[in-house]
Design a protein around this motif. Structure first.
Motif, PDB file in Angstrom:
ATOM      1  N   ALA A   1      -2.241  -1.548   9.281  1.00 10.14           N
ATOM      2  CA  ALA A   1      -1.384  -1.428   8.055  1.00 10.14           C
ATOM      3  C   ALA A   1      -1.653  -2.907   7.467  1.00 10.14           C
ATOM      4  CB  ALA A   1       0.121  -1.655   8.402  1.00 10.14           C
ATOM      5  N   ALA A   2      -1.976  -4.066   8.331  1.00  9.33           N
ATOM      6  CA  ALA A   2      -2.464  -5.307   7.874  1.00  9.33           C
ATOM      7  C   ALA A   2      -3.525  -5.208   7.043  1.00  9.33           C
ATOM      8  CB  ALA A   2      -2.589  -6.439   8.867  1.00  9.33           C
ATOM      9  N   ARG A   3      -4.805  -4.604   7.360  1.00  5.84           N
ATOM     10  CA  ARG A   3      -6.047  -4.317   6.666  1.00  5.84           C
ATOM     11  C   ARG A   3      -5.643  -3.419   5.248  1.00  5.84           C
ATOM     12  NH1 ARG A   3      -8.708  -3.298  10.587  1.00  5.84           N
ATOM     13  NH2 ARG A   3      -9.828  -5.239  10.884  1.00  5.84           N
ATOM     14  N   GLN A   4      -4.851  -2.656   5.511  1.00  7.65           N
ATOM     15  CA  GLN A   4      -4.543  -1.816   4.227  1.00  7.65           C
ATOM     16  C   GLN A   4      -4.210  -2.705   3.131  1.00  7.65           C
ATOM     17  OE1 GLN A   4      -1.377   1.017   4.696  1.00  7.65           O
ATOM     18  NE2 GLN A   4      -0.736   1.009   2.715  1.00  7.65           N
ATOM     19  N   TRP A   5      -3.102  -3.607   3.556  1.00 10.19           N
ATOM     20  CA  TRP A   5      -2.423  -4.498   2.464  1.00 10.19           C
ATOM     21  C   TRP A   5      -3.455  -5.478   1.978  1.00 10.19           C
ATOM     22  CZ3 TRP A   5       1.246  -2.212   0.238  1.00 10.19           C
ATOM     23  CH2 TRP A   5       2.087  -1.443   0.754  1.00 10.19           C
ATOM     24  N   LEU A   6      -4.137  -6.085   3.044  1.00  8.86           N
ATOM     25  CA  LEU A   6      -5.113  -7.054   2.467  1.00  8.86           C
ATOM     26  C   LEU A   6      -6.347  -6.203   1.653  1.00  8.86           C
ATOM     27  CD1 LEU A   6      -5.431  -8.873   6.055  1.00  8.86           C
ATOM     28  CD2 LEU A   6      -4.673  -9.788   3.798  1.00  8.86           C
ATOM     29  N   ASP A   7      -6.620  -4.866   2.010  1.00  9.33           N
ATOM     30  CA  ASP A   7      -7.624  -4.341   1.090  1.00  9.33           C
ATOM     31  C   ASP A   7      -7.158  -4.355  -0.416  1.00  9.33           C
ATOM     32  OD1 ASP A   7      -9.639  -4.191   3.042  1.00  9.33           O
ATOM     33  OD2 ASP A   7      -9.182  -2.282   3.399  1.00  9.33           O
ATOM     34  N   MET A   8      -5.786  -4.071  -0.528  1.00  9.57           N
ATOM     35  CA  MET A   8      -5.183  -3.536  -1.940  1.00  9.57           C
ATOM     36  C   MET A   8      -5.171  -5.010  -2.516  1.00  9.57           C
ATOM     37  SD  MET A   8      -1.968  -1.192  -1.017  1.00  9.57           S
ATOM     38  CE  MET A   8      -1.518  -0.880  -2.584  1.00  9.57           C
ATOM     39  N   ILE A   9      -4.833  -6.153  -1.887  1.00  8.60           N
ATOM     40  CA  ILE A   9      -4.861  -7.274  -2.489  1.00  8.60           C
ATOM     41  C   ILE A   9      -6.150  -7.665  -2.929  1.00  8.60           C
ATOM     42  CG2 ILE A   9      -4.898  -9.887  -1.916  1.00  8.60           C
ATOM     43  CD1 ILE A   9      -2.478  -9.261  -0.015  1.00  8.60           C
ATOM     44  N   ALA A  10      -7.289  -7.568  -2.235  1.00  7.65           N
ATOM     45  CA  ALA A  10      -8.754  -7.784  -2.693  1.00  7.65           C
ATOM     46  C   ALA A  10      -9.305  -6.948  -3.841  1.00  7.65           C
ATOM     47  CB  ALA A  10      -9.631  -7.717  -1.230  1.00  7.65           C
ATOM     48  N   ASN A  11      -8.571  -5.569  -3.740  1.00  9.38           N
ATOM     49  CA  ASN A  11      -9.076  -4.527  -5.058  1.00  9.38           C
ATOM     50  C   ASN A  11      -8.642  -4.825  -5.997  1.00  9.38           C
ATOM     51  OD1 ASN A  11     -11.218  -3.792  -3.001  1.00  9.38           O
ATOM     52  ND2 ASN A  11      -9.710  -2.369  -1.948  1.00  9.38           N
ATOM     53  N   ASP A  12      -7.209  -5.433  -5.975  1.00 11.27           N
ATOM     54  CA  ASP A  12      -6.662  -5.611  -7.372  1.00 11.27           C
ATOM     55  C   ASP A  12      -7.085  -6.691  -8.282  1.00 11.27           C
ATOM     56  OD1 ASP A  12      -4.979  -6.080  -9.593  1.00 11.27           O
ATOM     57  OD2 ASP A  12      -3.107  -5.628  -8.142  1.00 11.27           O
ATOM     58  N   GLY A  13      -7.876  -6.568  -9.432  1.00 12.67           N
ATOM     59  CA  GLY A  13      -8.568  -7.330 -10.228  1.00 12.67           C
ATOM     60  C   GLY A  13      -7.719  -8.497 -10.627  1.00 12.67           C
ATOM     61  N   GLU A  14      -6.267  -8.313 -10.453  1.00 18.52           N
ATOM     62  CA  GLU A  14      -5.229  -9.333 -11.181  1.00 18.52           C
ATOM     63  C   GLU A  14      -4.544 -10.188  -9.875  1.00 18.52           C
ATOM     64  OE1 GLU A  14      -2.485  -7.062 -13.455  1.00 18.52           O
ATOM     65  OE2 GLU A  14      -3.564  -6.619 -14.839  1.00 18.52           O
TER      66      GLU A  14
ATOM     67  N   ALA B   1       8.443  -0.396  -2.547  1.00 16.89           N
ATOM     68  CA  ALA B   1       8.590  -0.101  -3.994  1.00 16.89           C
ATOM     69  C   ALA B   1       7.731  -1.281  -4.951  1.00 16.89           C
ATOM     70  CB  ALA B   1       9.866   0.298  -4.286  1.00 16.89           C
ATOM     71  N   ALA B   2       8.102  -2.453  -4.409  1.00 16.17           N
ATOM     72  CA  ALA B   2       7.746  -3.687  -5.239  1.00 16.17           C
ATOM     73  C   ALA B   2       6.301  -3.745  -5.054  1.00 16.17           C
ATOM     74  CB  ALA B   2       8.402  -4.924  -4.484  1.00 16.17           C
ATOM     75  N   ALA B   3       5.668  -2.914  -4.054  1.00 16.85           N
ATOM     76  CA  ALA B   3       4.299  -3.329  -3.959  1.00 16.85           C
ATOM     77  C   ALA B   3       3.230  -2.282  -4.548  1.00 16.85           C
ATOM     78  CB  ALA B   3       3.977  -3.283  -2.483  1.00 16.85           C
ATOM     79  N   LYS B   4       3.972  -1.502  -5.357  1.00 17.71           N
ATOM     80  CA  LYS B   4       3.085  -0.517  -6.216  1.00 17.71           C
ATOM     81  C   LYS B   4       2.451  -1.031  -7.326  1.00 17.71           C
ATOM     82  CE  LYS B   4       6.726   3.326  -5.468  1.00 17.71           C
ATOM     83  NZ  LYS B   4       7.546   4.270  -6.054  1.00 17.71           N
ATOM     84  N   PRO B   5       1.408  -0.381  -7.543  1.00 18.38           N
ATOM     85  CA  PRO B   5       0.272  -0.865  -8.483  1.00 18.38           C
ATOM     86  C   PRO B   5       0.989  -1.382  -9.953  1.00 18.38           C
ATOM     87  CG  PRO B   5      -0.470   1.142  -7.514  1.00 18.38           C
ATOM     88  CD  PRO B   5       0.885   1.067  -7.240  1.00 18.38           C
ATOM     89  N   ASP B   6       1.899  -1.032 -10.399  1.00 21.58           N
ATOM     90  CA  ASP B   6       2.357  -1.342 -11.568  1.00 21.58           C
ATOM     91  C   ASP B   6       3.601  -2.202 -11.550  1.00 21.58           C
ATOM     92  OD1 ASP B   6       4.223   0.572 -10.690  1.00 21.58           O
ATOM     93  OD2 ASP B   6       4.755   1.703 -12.431  1.00 21.58           O
ATOM     94  N   ALA B   7       4.006  -2.670 -10.349  1.00 21.35           N
ATOM     95  CA  ALA B   7       5.153  -3.683 -10.077  1.00 21.35           C
ATOM     96  C   ALA B   7       4.810  -4.844 -10.207  1.00 21.35           C
ATOM     97  CB  ALA B   7       5.482  -3.400  -8.654  1.00 21.35           C
ATOM     98  N   THR B   8       5.674  -5.894 -11.052  1.00 23.13           N
ATOM     99  CA  THR B   8       5.306  -7.210 -11.457  1.00 23.13           C
ATOM    100  C   THR B   8       5.040  -7.982 -10.164  1.00 23.13           C
ATOM    101  OG1 THR B   8       7.039  -6.881 -13.400  1.00 23.13           O
ATOM    102  CG2 THR B   8       6.463  -9.011 -12.796  1.00 23.13           C
ATOM    103  N   PHE B   9       5.608  -7.901  -9.223  1.00 27.92           N
ATOM    104  CA  PHE B   9       5.543  -8.847  -8.211  1.00 27.92           C
ATOM    105  C   PHE B   9       4.680  -8.204  -6.899  1.00 27.92           C
ATOM    106  CE2 PHE B   9       9.394 -10.083 -10.296  1.00 27.92           C
ATOM    107  CZ  PHE B   9       9.223 -11.239 -10.647  1.00 27.92           C
ATOM    108  N   ARG B  10       4.049  -7.169  -7.446  1.00 31.02           N
ATOM    109  CA  ARG B  10       3.372  -6.594  -6.250  1.00 31.02           C
ATOM    110  C   ARG B  10       2.301  -7.443  -5.317  1.00 31.02           C
ATOM    111  NH1 ARG B  10       0.833  -5.688 -11.266  1.00 31.02           N
ATOM    112  NH2 ARG B  10      -1.632  -6.019 -11.231  1.00 31.02           N
ATOM    113  N   HIS B  11       1.814  -8.441  -5.996  1.00 33.64           N
ATOM    114  CA  HIS B  11       1.159  -9.301  -5.087  1.00 33.64           C
ATOM    115  C   HIS B  11       1.696 -10.143  -4.118  1.00 33.64           C
ATOM    116  CE1 HIS B  11      -1.637  -8.546  -8.358  1.00 33.64           C
ATOM    117  NE2 HIS B  11      -1.090  -9.279  -9.393  1.00 33.64           N
ATOM    118  N   THR B  12       2.763 -10.745  -4.237  1.00 32.83           N
ATOM    119  CA  THR B  12       3.556 -11.326  -3.334  1.00 32.83           C
ATOM    120  C   THR B  12       4.027 -10.281  -2.544  1.00 32.83           C
ATOM    121  OG1 THR B  12       4.410 -12.942  -5.162  1.00 32.83           O
ATOM    122  CG2 THR B  12       5.558 -12.961  -3.089  1.00 32.83           C
ATOM    123  N   ALA B  13       4.565  -9.121  -2.919  1.00 30.81           N
ATOM    124  CA  ALA B  13       5.128  -8.130  -1.771  1.00 30.81           C
ATOM    125  C   ALA B  13       3.892  -7.711  -0.882  1.00 30.81           C
ATOM    126  CB  ALA B  13       5.398  -6.903  -2.698  1.00 30.81           C
ATOM    127  N   ARG B  14       2.689  -7.441  -1.389  1.00 34.01           N
ATOM    128  CA  ARG B  14       1.539  -7.049  -0.394  1.00 34.01           C
ATOM    129  C   ARG B  14       1.174  -8.257   0.483  1.00 34.01           C
ATOM    130  NH1 ARG B  14      -2.114  -4.791  -5.536  1.00 34.01           N
ATOM    131  NH2 ARG B  14      -0.887  -2.720  -6.030  1.00 34.01           N
TER     132      ARG B  14
END
Length: 217
Positions: free
Chosen positions: A182-195, A154-167
């Motif tokens: 799973a590791a690649r999934q989360w790393l891709d989310m980190i890479a694709n998030d402009g913030e 829940a904390a890793a969702k796109p609108d969550a404040t602490f999503r970067h640390t959670a991911r």
């Protein structure tokens, strides 16, 4: 003649006003006193609340100083006191800091306190997510990836404040569990998030490099 009529009208108006005042003056005075009392009470309340906030702020800063001096037991006691007696704005902050002090001597106990904060719906989603992330960070080396996912999804969702640390925590947990997908999934989310913070992006890229290449179909 018109002046005479004007004088008569003025006298009639004065007489009417006098009668109204004689009849309703007590109510007018009472209403005015109530307004004055209400304003005074509100001003007094604001003053007392400001004084409490100032005292709590000073006590909070003093507790932080104790923590920075390595006096964790004393800091814990100070934060615990604030968590029960401070104005609402400081209570949650004090609970979070108290959990952090406990974690310095017992990470599992600290994580338990963070879990209690995360389960408290009265404090707001942002504070709950912060508590979830801090608890998960303490348990990263001991919790399984499925448990970490349950804690942090829940904390890793796109609108969550602490999503970067959670991911990042989820990516590390998946990597430790040899779950490269799973590791690649989360790393891709980190890479694709402009913030994503630049330092975290660099760590994600370094971890990505440690993963085996994706098998070609």
């Amino acid at each position: 003649m018109s002046e005479l009529f004007d004088e008569v009208d003025e006298e009639v108006r004065r007489e009417q006003l006098k009668k109204l005042w004689d009849r309703y003056s007590i109510f007018i005075i009472a209403a005015a006193l109530l307004v004055i009392a209400a304003v005074g009470a509100w001003r007094g309340y604001q003053y007392l609340e400001a004084q409490k906030a100032a005292e709590a702020g000073a006590a909070f800063d003093a507790a932080i100083d104790l923590s920075e001096q390595g006096k964790h037991s004393e800091a814990e006691a100070a934060f615990d006191k604030l968590a029960t007696s401070a104005p609402s704005g400081y209570r949650t902050l004090a609970r979070l800091r108290a959990a952090g002090e406990v974690a310095t001597r017992d990470p599992k106990a600290g994580a338990k306190l963070y879990d209690e904060i995360a389960a408290d719906r009265s404090i707001g989603t942002v504070q709950q997510d912060l508590a979830r992330v801090r608890a998960a960070a303490l348990l990263l080396d001991t919790e399984s990836y499925p448990n970490m996912l349950q804690r942090l999804e829940a904390a890793a969702k796109p609108d969550a404040t602490f999503r970067h640390t959670a991911r990042e925590l989820l990516a590390l947990s998946a990597w430790r569990a040899n779950d490269t997908t799973a590791a690649r999934q989360w790393l891709d989310m980190i890479a694709n998030d402009g913030e994503t913070p630049s330092a975290m992006r660099q760590r994600a890229e370094a971890l990505q490099a440690l993963l085996p290449p994706v098998a070609k179909s």
